[in-house]
Design an enzyme around this catalytic site. Structure first.
Site, PDB file in Angstrom:
ATOM      1  NE  ARG A   1     -16.402  22.614  28.465  1.00 29.43           N
ATOM      2  CZ  ARG A   1     -15.723  21.522  28.153  1.00 29.43           C
ATOM      3  NH1 ARG A   1     -15.666  21.118  26.905  1.00 29.43           N
ATOM      4  NH2 ARG A   1     -15.101  20.842  29.085  1.00 29.43           N
TER       5      ARG A   1
ATOM      6  NE  ARG B   1     -16.085  11.852  26.750  1.00 27.45           N
ATOM      7  CZ  ARG B   1     -15.229  11.347  25.865  1.00 27.45           C
ATOM      8  NH1 ARG B   1     -15.500  10.212  25.245  1.00 27.45           N
ATOM      9  NH2 ARG B   1     -14.093  11.966  25.587  1.00 27.45           N
TER      10      ARG B   1
ATOM     11  CD  GLN C   1      -9.629  20.141  29.039  1.00 28.47           C
ATOM     12  OE1 GLN C   1     -10.191  21.164  29.410  1.00 28.47           O
ATOM     13  NE2 GLN C   1     -10.186  19.280  28.200  1.00 28.47           N
TER      14      GLN C   1
ATOM     15  CG  ASP D   1     -13.567  12.775  29.665  1.00 30.87           C
ATOM     16  OD1 ASP D   1     -14.019  13.794  30.222  1.00 30.87           O
ATOM     17  OD2 ASP D   1     -12.506  12.775  29.015  1.00 30.87           O
TER      18      ASP D   1
ATOM     19  N   GLY E   1     -12.888  21.587  24.138  1.00 31.97           N
ATOM     20  CA  GLY E   1     -12.294  22.262  25.296  1.00 31.97           C
ATOM     21  C   GLY E   1     -10.807  21.979  25.409  1.00 31.97           C
TER      22      GLY E   1
ATOM     23  NE  ARG F   1     -20.045  14.939  29.448  1.00 28.88           N
ATOM     24  CZ  ARG F   1     -18.858  14.706  28.936  1.00 28.88           C
ATOM     25  NH1 ARG F   1     -17.861  14.302  29.709  1.00 28.88           N
ATOM     26  NH2 ARG F   1     -18.648  14.846  27.637  1.00 28.88           N
TER      27      ARG F   1
ATOM     28  CE  LYS G   1     -12.666  13.908  23.042  1.00 29.02           C
ATOM     29  NZ  LYS G   1     -12.505  15.177  23.768  1.00 29.02           N
TER      30      LYS G   1
HETATM   31  C1  S3P Z   1      -8.648  16.139  28.879  1.00 38.17           C
HETATM   32  C2  S3P Z   1      -8.791  16.353  30.218  1.00 38.17           C
HETATM   33  C3  S3P Z   1     -10.079  16.249  30.928  1.00 38.17           C
HETATM   34  C4  S3P Z   1     -11.140  15.556  30.085  1.00 38.17           C
HETATM   35  C5  S3P Z   1     -11.137  15.995  28.670  1.00 38.17           C
HETATM   36  C6  S3P Z   1      -9.782  15.749  28.025  1.00 38.17           C
HETATM   37  C7  S3P Z   1      -7.301  16.271  28.274  1.00 38.17           C
HETATM   38  O1  S3P Z   1     -10.531  17.546  31.251  1.00 38.17           O
HETATM   39  O2  S3P Z   1     -12.423  15.765  30.648  1.00 38.17           O
HETATM   40  O3  S3P Z   1     -12.127  15.294  27.920  1.00 38.17           O
HETATM   41  O4  S3P Z   1      -7.107  15.808  27.142  1.00 38.17           O
HETATM   42  O5  S3P Z   1      -6.422  16.826  28.933  1.00 38.17           O
HETATM   43  P1  S3P Z   1     -10.075  18.269  32.626  1.00 38.17           P
HETATM   44  O6  S3P Z   1      -8.627  18.086  32.711  1.00 38.17           O
HETATM   45  O7  S3P Z   1     -10.469  19.691  32.491  1.00 38.17           O
HETATM   46  O8  S3P Z   1     -10.828  17.541  33.684  1.00 38.17           O
END
Ligand code: S3P
Length: 445
Positions: free
Chosen positions: A134, A400, A181, A327, A106, A358, A33
């Site tokens: 969020r 999940r 992220q 995750d 997100g 979670r 993803k």
């Molecule tokens: C992701 C980073 C993670 C993860 C999310 C995907 C990404 O979040 O939980 O499902 O693709 O950069 P965080 O970086 O906020 O922990």
């Protein structure tokens, strides 16, 4: 499939899961993803045509794809995982006609907020009921320090209203939380900023953005936990092969580990070192996991993963593994419930602000099934090894959580009814078919 709607107006989907196994055969789970999102974003901003294979045709990645279509990017597909993106160049995006709806995703919202902060046009980002709760200040606060103008709803949640035409300045940001992220958001804003943008993370997090930027010919410097780039460059189109998502494979890793007689091969799984916390944690619990045929595909390490049944034992999960398995905790809680002895998770407060809380949602569901679990502020204590019962659990629209309880059912004494499973389609659209193919016993009501 039930056609009734839940409170958010989404279709209600209920799984009926029963004991099953052994888990056997070979499967390739859908594309990663995180990498799928980034392939669209960078492909759209590149000069030339980018071809993506193995793209995840799940709702989250499709939300990103549709957002770029709304900004004038011609994207063909996806067709059997193949997407062709006709890049518009770093300054080629056009103003969308209305708000960009990012659904449950997100990643789409946080990464796009950085990228859109550097555009000449205004934009608005919205999402579903879960995404609308969020926290977004983690991106809007540092983006404002770069010169971006972004409004959130009261409480720092979506929608985000991003003002176009801001002049961004590069800066160095010491991230208070380990978040890929946030890191990726700021690096994407940095493409449009004057000078150097540098991000320092408190602990390593997934580095797909850094790797893929390099794949598109953009220089990114990484020095220990500091990643930086200079604004003002160009991206050159490339070819991307998305590996299978280790976060989706994780459900099958735990399933095979807890069902006697299992022997499963997971094909072509991404094993980027910033993503393999789930393997490290399961191995520490005694799992029998072997990486075969390790190779590199388009800048990302990939392997086939063989998992055989093994009795698991409880452990204290090392905190440095938490961001590397962030995750995978819903299904790791199931592994812990099946493991002999106590598993202790700490340092995982981020789990409270994922697609659902979670920690709480897993604790509530596991208690219904008779598992001894105590949630804590930043984790949980699970005393495993007792039998798991049947009952009714609610996933709170969290993909999940739904899949984790389907795994729990493999070892349950009774039927588990799992409510609110529609969002499994965000990350793993063919979960039911693949699961039943290898030995689950799952029905959609
Ligand atoms: C992701 C980073 C993670 C993860 C999310 C995907 C990404 O979040 O939980 O499902 O693709 O950069 P965080 O970086 O906020 O922990």
């Amino acid at each position: 499939m039930s056609a009734s709607n839940n409170a958010q107006g989404e279709q209600a989907v209920t799984y009926i899961a029963q004991s099953g196994g052994p888990i056997e055969g070979s499967v390739r789970v859908p594309g990663d993803k995180s990498i799928s999102h980034r392939s669209i974003m960078l492909g759209a901003l590149a000069k030339g045509t980018t071809t993506v294979e193995g793209f995840l045709e799940g709702e989250d990645a499709l939300a990103t794809l549709n957002a770029f279509r709304s900004m004038g990017v011609n994207i063909e597909g996806p067709e059997q995982g193949r997407v062709i993106i006709h890049g518009v160049g770093i300054n080629g995006l056009q103003a969308p006609e209305g708000p960009l709806d990012l659904g449950n995703s997100g990643t789409s919202m946080r990464l796009l907020s950085g990228l859109l902060a550097g555009q000449s046009f205004d934009s608005e980002l919205t999402g579903d009921g879960s995404l609308s709760t969020r926290p977004m200040r983690r991106v809007t606060v540092p983006l404002a320090q770069m010169g971006a103008e972004i409004e959130t709803a009261e409480g720092g949640t979506p929608p985000l209203r991003i003002k176009g035409g801001a002049v961004l300045k590069g800066f160095e940001y010491d991230m208070p939380i380990a978040s890929a992220q946030v890191k990726s958001c700021l690096l994407l804003a940095g493409l449009y900023a004057d000078g150097e943008t540098a991000v320092i993370e408190p602990a390593p997090t997934r580095d797909h953005t850094e790797r893929m930027l390099r794949g598109f010919g953009y220089q990114v410097s990484v020095n220990a936990q500091r990643a930086s780039l200079l604004g003002g460059g160009q991206l050159q189109s490339t070819e991307i092969e998305v590996p299978a998502d280790i976060s989706s494979a994780a459900f099958f890793m735990v399933a095979a580990s807890i069902c006697p007689g299992s022997d499963l091969l997971l094909e072509h799984v991404g094993i980027n070192p910033t993503r393999i916390g789930v393997i490290n944690i399961l191995k520490a619990m005694g799992a029998d996991i072997e990486l075969l045929n390790s190779r590199e595909v388009g800048g990302e390490p990939v392997a086939d993963i063989r998992v055989r049944y093994a009795p698991l034992k409880g452990i204290s999960i090392p905190e440095d593994q938490v961001p590397l398995a962030i995750d995978e905790f819903p299904v790791l809680f199931i592994a812990a419930a099946c493991a002999e002895g106590k598993t202790v998770l700490t340092g995982a407060e981020e789990l409270r602000v994922k697609e659902s809380d979670r920690i709480q949602v897993m604790a509530d569901g596991l208690k219904v099934l008779g598992v001894d679990i105590e949630p804590t502020e930043d984790g949980a204590v699970i005393c495993g090894g007792q039998s798991i019962g049947g009952g009714e659990v609610v996933s709170h629209g969290d993909h999940r959580i739904a899949m984790a309880f389907a795994v729990a059912a493999l070892r349950a004494g009774g039927k588990i009814t799992i409510r609110d499973c529609a969002n499994v389609a965000t990350s793993f659209p063919n979960f039911i078919a693949l699961a039943n193919q290898v030995g689950f016993n799952l029905l959609v009501e």
